[in-house]
Enzyme design. Sequence first.
Site, PDB file in Angstrom:
ATOM      1  N   HIS A 144      -2.782  -8.797   4.515  1.00  0.00           N
ATOM      2  CA  HIS A 144      -3.265  -9.663   3.450  1.00  0.00           C
ATOM      3  C   HIS A 144      -2.202  -9.755   2.364  1.00  0.00           C
ATOM      4  O   HIS A 144      -1.519  -8.778   2.050  1.00  0.00           O
ATOM      5  CB  HIS A 144      -4.543  -9.096   2.821  1.00  0.00           C
ATOM      6  CG  HIS A 144      -5.784  -9.369   3.601  1.00  0.00           C
ATOM      7  ND1 HIS A 144      -6.468 -10.559   3.533  1.00  0.00           N
ATOM      8  CD2 HIS A 144      -6.469  -8.602   4.480  1.00  0.00           C
ATOM      9  CE1 HIS A 144      -7.536 -10.508   4.325  1.00  0.00           C
ATOM     10  NE2 HIS A 144      -7.554  -9.332   4.917  1.00  0.00           N
ATOM     11  N   THR A 204       5.026   3.063   9.113  1.00  0.00           N
ATOM     12  CA  THR A 204       5.321   1.952   8.206  1.00  0.00           C
ATOM     13  C   THR A 204       6.724   1.397   8.387  1.00  0.00           C
ATOM     14  O   THR A 204       7.042   0.346   7.843  1.00  0.00           O
ATOM     15  CB  THR A 204       5.171   2.409   6.747  1.00  0.00           C
ATOM     16  OG1 THR A 204       6.115   3.457   6.468  1.00  0.00           O
ATOM     17  CG2 THR A 204       3.762   2.915   6.476  1.00  0.00           C
TER      18      THR A 204
END
Length: 544
Positions: free
Chosen positions: A112, A163
């Site tokens: 998002h 990540t």
Amino acid sequence: MIDRHDYSPWDFWSTASENSRRAQRSWQDRLERDHPTWAIGDDCFVSQIAAVDADELVLGDRSYIAASAYITGVVRIGADCSINPSAVVRGDVVLGDGVRMGALSSVLGFNHSMEPGTPVFRQPLTSRGIRIGDDVWIGSHVVVLDGVTVGASAVLAAGAVVTKDVAPGAVVGGNPARLLRWRVPPAEGAIEATGSSAPAGLRERLTRFADRARADAPDLLARSLDSATGLFTDRPGTRPTVRAHGDAIEIADLLLGSPPPGVDAAELVTRLRGWQDAATGAVPPLDAPDIPGWDDGDTAYHVLSTGYALDLLGAAFPHPIGLIVDATPTSIIERLNALPWDSDPWNAGHHVDALGTALLWTRRRGDAAAPGIAEALVGWLLTRADPASGMWGRPSPDRGLLLLVNGFYRASRGTFAQHGIPLSYPDAVIDTTLRHARDDRWFAAAQLDACNVLDVAHPLWLTRTSGYRSAEVAAVATRLLDDILGQWQAGAGMSFRLADADPGLQGTEMWLAIVWYLADLLGHSVALGYRPRGVHRPEPAPLS
């Protein structure tokens, strides 16, 4: 009725009853009928209580999706893979062969946006994609976030939050994940004494490549000169084209430092200038019955190829270019808005390249143009770049990042690179370009073509000063040079698509520029003894 195989599917085809097998085959047939973009391989298992809602799905042979797994987006899963109970695979995700994914793990190839002032649920989604190599073990409760690449034979320990990219053979764990040890220790490649990231011997290979190209240049130019018309063709047996003349002039300038041998330079300049239409400033295709509009792809590219060919010959277009001198800032924005950014960003970038180059020649000639043209063009690009990809447009379901990256090269070449303007999101450009360069549909050695490789080499070169992911950039440059340098064909140059046996001027000119960019990324372009000065010049073009 829930069967144990829904949760433990690995032995389904060896232990299930014939009725269960028949039901599973029927279920897979139904899934493929109901979803034309799905392809399920042999001896697969898909639990009927898995939530599979993918836009596209490829499931390789002997792979399985267990109960309560959740799969959405564009997902390509290789052979012998396991998506275990309650695992989540979403977004733009590619798994290699033999990837084993533990229960309750998530591979999330999207995100998002989170700009302030708008609730998160109203924010647009972004996707950089995830690529996981062969023979990777993903433990339970692992989370892999968007934009990550996991190298072959790596292990993601239980509970890891990944990540950043994971090197091949690494074992990582923790939050955020860090290197714990090596499952497969990295090979110690030979490094040159200069301390550059290029492998030993590359400088000598580059010098041999360039020396061979210079020696063959007169012959490869001669083979494309049509004796009947005195015009250049891309390769023997094809029709003369405007572009072939530009390619011939660029090759001769690059390798010989002169106009093409056997051709009178003054006559060549007269011919090129004579092809420009006085009313519109366009250079149409040689076989065009009339003057096409600026939406014609060849006519748009001739702004580049003919303009730079004349420039290398010490000349210029004789007439103003209507693409700019007849425009206003409003019409430029309207033209940019009308380009097919969502469906075909390559084509959109192609026309931006023509706009940026027409602006260059307009400034060079001193022609009057409406105030604000440059600001409208560059301002539109600056404000419309996607912060997640650094580019304009979006990936496509069938070709992934190909059109997006290729369109970025064309649009940025004609504007930011050619006019010396910094990019908005250079690190995002590197992320997107490196991810694209891992797609074997376009970058396996047998699939390489000059367009796709140039459109990776130039963005990586354009963003090189950031130092971001420089080791990975160097690895890509090295790998591509290994595939390219042995492909020169004696006396004829290089084919546009390396696997083809039809060398021509276009392929030769583009590969020569590509080799320079890749070598320069590794600090060894000086070994070539040439530097592009035309369409593929690395520096901003001077205004006088």
